[in-house]
Each structure stands twice: as structure tokens, then as C-alpha cells.
Design a protein around this motif. Sequence first.
Motif, PDB file in Angstrom:
ATOM      1  N   PRO A  21       0.834  -1.212   0.000  1.00  0.00           N
ATOM      2  CA  PRO A  21       0.000   0.000   0.000  1.00  0.00           C
ATOM      3  C   PRO A  21       0.867   1.261   0.000  1.00  0.00           C
ATOM      4  N   LEU A  22       0.356   2.299  -0.627  1.00  0.00           N
ATOM      5  CA  LEU A  22       1.026   3.594  -0.632  1.00  0.00           C
ATOM      6  C   LEU A  22       0.946   4.225   0.751  1.00  0.00           C
ATOM      7  N   LYS A  23       1.832   5.145   1.015  1.00  0.00           N
ATOM      8  CA  LYS A  23       1.824   5.842   2.302  1.00  0.00           C
ATOM      9  C   LYS A  23       0.519   6.607   2.493  1.00  0.00           C
ATOM     10  N   GLU A  24       0.026   7.188   1.390  1.00  0.00           N
ATOM     11  CA  GLU A  24      -1.210   7.975   1.490  1.00  0.00           C
ATOM     12  C   GLU A  24      -2.425   7.096   1.795  1.00  0.00           C
ATOM     13  N   GLN A  25      -2.346   5.798   1.438  1.00  0.00           N
ATOM     14  CA  GLN A  25      -3.447   4.884   1.744  1.00  0.00           C
ATOM     15  C   GLN A  25      -3.534   4.585   3.243  1.00  0.00           C
ATOM     16  N   GLN A  26      -2.408   4.735   3.951  1.00  0.00           N
ATOM     17  CA  GLN A  26      -2.385   4.423   5.374  1.00  0.00           C
ATOM     18  C   GLN A  26      -3.135   5.449   6.210  1.00  0.00           C
ATOM     19  N   GLY A  27      -3.443   6.615   5.609  1.00  0.00           N
ATOM     20  CA  GLY A  27      -4.155   7.646   6.360  1.00  0.00           C
ATOM     21  C   GLY A  27      -3.194   8.579   7.065  1.00  0.00           C
TER      22      GLY A  27
END
Length: 867
Positions: free
Chosen positions: A587-593
Motif C-alpha cells: 500500500p502507498l503511504k497515502e493509503q495508510q491515512g
Amino acid sequence: MHLFRSHNYRVYPDRCSVDTPTIRGISWTPLPEALNSKDSMKQFLSDRVVKAARSVHSVMMDGNPGLIRDRKHHLKTYRQCCSGKELVDWLMKQNECLQSRSQAVGMWQVLLDEGILVHVKHELNFHDKDAQFYRFQDAEFGLNHTSNEKDSEEELQESLSLLSQLGPDALLTMILRKCPSQRSAEDLEVIYEELLHVKAAAHLSTSVRKELAAVLVFESHAKAGAVLFSQGEKGTSWYIIWKGSVNVITHGKGLVTTLHEGEDFGQLALLNDAPRAATIILREDNCHFLRVDKQDFIRILKDVEANTVRLEEHGKTVLVLENRTEWAQQGGAGNSKYTVMSGTPEKILEHLLETIKLDSNANDSIDPCVSDFLLTHKVFMPTSQLCAALQLHYQAELSEGSEQEKASYILSTKQKVVKLIGQWVALYGLLLKEDPIALDSLERLKTEVAGDFRLFSVLKEQFRERRRTKVLENGYQTLSRNQPFDWFSNCEEPVGRLQPIRAQDKVLYEIYRPDNKPLTLMLPVNTSVKDVMSAIVKPGGDHILVKMNSMGERAQLKLDANAVYTALGLNERLFICSSSQAEKLMPLKEQQGPERGTTDLLEQMGSKDIANELTNYDWELFTAMHEVELVYYIFGRHKFPGAITANLERFVRRFNEVQYWVVTELCICGDLVKRAILLKKFIKIAAVLKEQKNLNSFFAVMFGLSNSAVHRLYKTWERIPSKTKRIYCAYERLMDPSRNHRAYRLAVAKLGPPYIPFMPLLLKDMTFINDGNPNYVDKLVNFEKVRMIAKTVKIVRGCRSQPYVPSSPQRGLADRMFLEAPSTRISTYSELSLPLRSPSSIRNYIQNLKVIDNQRRLTQLSRTIER
């Protein structure tokens, strides 16, 4: 302490990864950390009812002590009691929100069921009569307590609110306990409405459910382990589980299965007139059943057959009608009419055209079955087939009769076709303009109508009358007498900042490579996965398109799947890679919230301002969605060429986003004091959302607060004022999923438009109907199912039947519930922070929420801030 309940309610809008597109799940799942003991819940509610009874009794004794006195009836004296009628009268005066005396009866029935109020002859049901007497059990429940006047009034309102929430369930149980012969028409209607949401009755026709309402017998058993009937016994009844669960046991196999609330058993023995095939044992205490005895069961089957009419052509049944009697308001028989049960699409259309009535200005209402048919026709009758059938009916002629009769028949038939098309256009609006088949057919018919002088004159006058009505309603100043005939003359483009997503619109696709670098391209909404890949990579490779969520769960998308970008779930992204690279994707960093919360920013925004912007944005999303998208969504978008569900999916995704926004902000806030203030703010936001009738965001916030990661923050909950906790508890009851979310449905029944419904539950209802009923019965369209689906779709239409007006700045109910003390933080705001509190800043924040939707990570964060 708030209710011992923690649930996760999440909607999954995308179904591209499965072979047969269906909803992946709309479920209410107790989480592992939830203290969900039925005994604890029952005891908690009982304690609250006792507390409410003390408040009601105290106010009654202070203001109307004469209500409780000695009574004489039939030469017998009853000491210190009240009459049922006087109790109802008193309650009606105390609570102006009560719409009927039956609601007050239900509230007193709650106290009767708890044993706080007792009939002098120990009858179980509360009666709104002068000669029925009741006593309060003062000593046993400690009802004689005193409180100051201010607290007394406040406690009374909270008590009445609780009793009004519990009253409908108590009233329903009371009605079910009545002997079937003693039930009124109103009682039968209440039972019928309940059967609409019972799993065991989902496949039954309307007439059968109405007959069942008249014969159902309430049966209860106190102890687990009791045997309801044994294998080999003669079958005498059919049972529906109303409350509790049972084990099904057979000789040689032991426990076969467990049946729960809403499921049924015992029907097979009645149908086959055979012995019981299994033993039924109660699995828990206090089980309730709805029982249908054999003679009633057989009679209902015979009645259904007797009232059924089958039309045949060439030896095959083409239409099945049922003679139904609508219940009259004051008991007795009502109006009788034939309704469609099943049939071929062409024959159903022919029958519905015959039911259309004509008058001078065409303003009479069309049979609801017509709109049911039109809203769902694509499921069983594609647009091309419908247009061809309408063209045939429009050109139909009478083979026998005088010239005058023939001319009259032709004119009336054409008028009916035009009227049905007018209803079709009214339901679909500008969506029909986007359908080339429908638009071409409508243009040809418009030319034919314009060429028929007699018909054109009649229709022109009717359309002028409709526009005149619209002028009076909407205040338009101009009305052209010579305006040309046009099917879409009354259709208008939606007004609002947010425009609907159309099938031909292009959207920005953002697709990531294995090195996490994005590729962006503009493509139509309905672009297939194959075309998306063709625009990115050269054909012939082993590339695949994968979607992945924040937890790293991956799904390869099929080449023929379309509209995949607008169907992405919360924090999901698309990746293009080779087959060998798929397993290595992360997952992308931005997907982690977010890593940091926005507590400081939220502190500077008013709760009501936040709720206002949530509701304003929700209304934009809600109005951009056409209700027919619900039909496409439930039956599978791939079955309807050119159809999209992007607007519905966007609205559903918003529910998940708001829910996880609440959890994220609370679990990422490390300061206990700030977190408690934020928790109280979210409860107030929920209160304002409920007041604004934005039930979708109200439930999203409430589900966020009941998430296990928030539920376990005991130190935070302990800092919440007791009054705020009580309000939260009252709202939690609306989330109760028992009896198919009955508490929510009763609350919604009292609302008038405009309001935003709890969309996940509507989708769940439609899924329930779709899964529980076949599309075809004996190769004929199951129109009973069509009617049930359309009824749910019409709820959305009804919610928007009145225009939404943004709330005024006046103090509302939520403000009165949360009387805030003078702020100690206002002085710390700098002038630079004031712009953050402006409507535009709040709107920008609300429309761009950053959330964590990984439940595992949220739980870890929760344990970090409170071990």
C-alpha cells in the motif's frame, strides 16, 4: 456508562472482483472486544426503565396526586389505583410529540411488562379505558423519591423519550398477545408492516402476509432446553422465530443446525401432511414465536388459489392476477381490485395500460404499479423491447365496432401510451436523453403525435395545464401559449455545486506502477479494464490491473469489468503491474491515512457549523444520485449496458469516510483532555445531524463512536458528562439491529421530507428482497418482487420530494440539549484562526477528510493512547 455494544457497519460498493457481481457485504458484526452480553443489555435497559418510572411517578404525584385514588367498580373497591384512560390522558398532555393514543398505550405497556405498573386483576395488556385500573409498585421499585423542580422537568423529558423509544416494541408484543379475533384493522396493519421485514415472510405475497397478520398467534417459552416438538409427532403448526433461537436435532445425526430470529420451521409437515422431521429445542431463555396453526395455514393456501386468475394464450399462462381486498380504516372489508402477480413483460405492460384512467387534464394519479414497472423494467424488459411494445400499442386499432367506436378506442389508447411515457420521462428525467434507443423512439413518437391533430390538441392542452400548475407551485412568471410539445419540457438540470456523474463524462484515472509512481489519464467513466490497460501499456504483455486497499488486500480486475475507478472503496488504489509483481505490491503511504490528527483545527470549529457542512455536502451527493442506480447496483451493473452507479457508489463511500473520520480523530489524539472534548463534540455533531434529518451521516458518526477502537477508551468516556452519555445511549438504541432495525424504521416513519435516509440499510433491504425472491416464477416475471424493490427505491424519491433548505442559525434542539458553559478557550484563538471557522474553510475541511480505515491499525493506536 454507554450501552455495552460495539459494531462495525461498512458498505462495500465495488463488486468487480467476483464472478457474479453482488454486494460484498452490508453487515452488522459484533467485534471481539465488545461486551455484548444479552443479560447485561437487558439489565441495563431494565435499570433505565425503572429510573424513567421514578421520574414519571414523581412528576405525576407532584402535579396530579388525585390520579391515584380509591376506585369503585361493580360494587368493588380498588385501593390507590389509576384508570387506563386517565393515565393516557395525562401522558398525552406531558408529551406533545405523541401523535396518537396508541403510542401512549405502548409507553405504559413498557412499565406493565417490567412489573412497575400492575393491573388490579393482573391482566398482561394495558387498556385505554376508564374501567381498567392499574397500580404503581411504589415500595418494590422505590418510586417515591424527590428531586428539585429543574432536575425533575429535565429527567421527565429524558424518561418520556426512553419510553417512547421502547413503546412501539411493547405495543407490538401486546397486539400479538391478543386473540386473533380481537385484533382491530389498525392492529392488523401493524403486524403486516412487521412481516415485511421478517426473513421467513420475505417470499410471501402481500395478500398472504395480510392473511397471516389476522391469524398469527404469539407463543413464548421461558426456559432454554424446553422441547417445542419432537421428531415423529404430528405436525400442527408453522413457527416463525420472533425472539431467541432454537436447535434442530434429528435421530442419528444430532444437532443439524441452529435457527435464529426471523427464520421459520415446521412448514414442511403441514404441506406434506407428514410427521415432524426433526426435534426443536429452545437454545436460550425467553424465546418468542409467531405460530400459524394448521387449519389457518391450509385455508390461506386455498384462499390464495381461489383469488388467483390466470390468463392463457396458446395454452400457456401469460398473466397471473390476484384479487386483493384493501383493509378499510374502521374494520370490515375494503375495496377489491386485481393486481399483477406475474406475467410476461408484454402482457404486464398491456394490463397496466388498461388500468390508466384518462380525464380532461390528465392530472389524476397513475396506479403505483405503473411506476413500479417503469422503475425496474430494465431488469426484465430492456429499453429496446419496451419501446417496440409501446410503438405497437400506439398503433393498435379496433377490429370490430362502429367508426366512432374505433376512433374513440384509437384516441384513448394513444393517450394512455403517451401518459405512460410521460410518467417514464418524469421518473428518469434527463437519463432517458442519454439512452440512444429511448431517445430515438421518443423522437419518432413525438413526430407521430404532432401529426395527429386530434391527439395533439388534447395533449397540448394537458401539457399546458401541467405547466400552469408548475407556475403556480414554483412562481415562474412566463408561460408560452405556443410552446411546442416536448417530452422533456418539465425536466430540469439538477441545481447544485456537485453535478451528477454521467456515463459519457470523463474522469481522471490515477494508476500506480510497482515503483509507486502514478500515471494519470482522462478516460470515460464506463471505460473497461481492457481499454484502460490499452491506454497505458502495449498489448501482448502479461500486465494486469490490480486494486489494493490500505490493509494490502489485492484483487485482480477482469478485462471486461468497467467503471472500476469510480467504484473504488475507501483508500483503495489501482496498480498496473505484471503477474509476478502483484504479490510484491505494498500500500502507498497515502493509503495508510494521516499520522497526525486535526484536533486543534476541530476545536476552532463549532459543532453545529461542522454538522451543517456535513449535511450540505451530503445533500449534494444525495441529489446527484438517481434512484434507478439502486436497481442497477443490486442486480449488477454489468446486466444493464451503458448504466452507471458512480453517484450511488460515491454516496456510499462517503458513509464509510465519515464513520472512519470519527474513529481516526479520536484514536490519533494522544491528549486525554482534548480527546474527551473531541468525543463530546462528535456526540453533539450527531445530535445536530439527527435534528437536520441527515440520518446517513448521523449513523456514520454513531457507528464511528461505537467502533471497538473507540469503545475501549474507558478513561475518555469517564470524562464525558452524564447528560451527554444519556443522550448517546438514547441514540445508540436507534442503532439496535434487532427485528431488522425496527427502532430505526419506527423513527423514520415519523419523519417527513426532506431527509437523507440511512443508505446502507436501504441497500441491505433491497439485497434481502433480491436474494430471497426469484426474478421469475414459472418462467413469468415475478412482479411481486418488482413491487417490493420499487417500494424501496421510492423511499429515496420520497425523501427528496421536498426541496432541502440549509438550516438557519437559530438555536435548535441540539443546542438546548448541550447547554455549553462560557468557553475558556475562545480567548486563546488568534485573529489568524478566525478564517478557519468560516463556512468556506469548514466546507473545504469536510469535503477532504483524511482517514485511517485499517481496523487493525486503529486498534493499535487505541491501545497506545489508553493501555
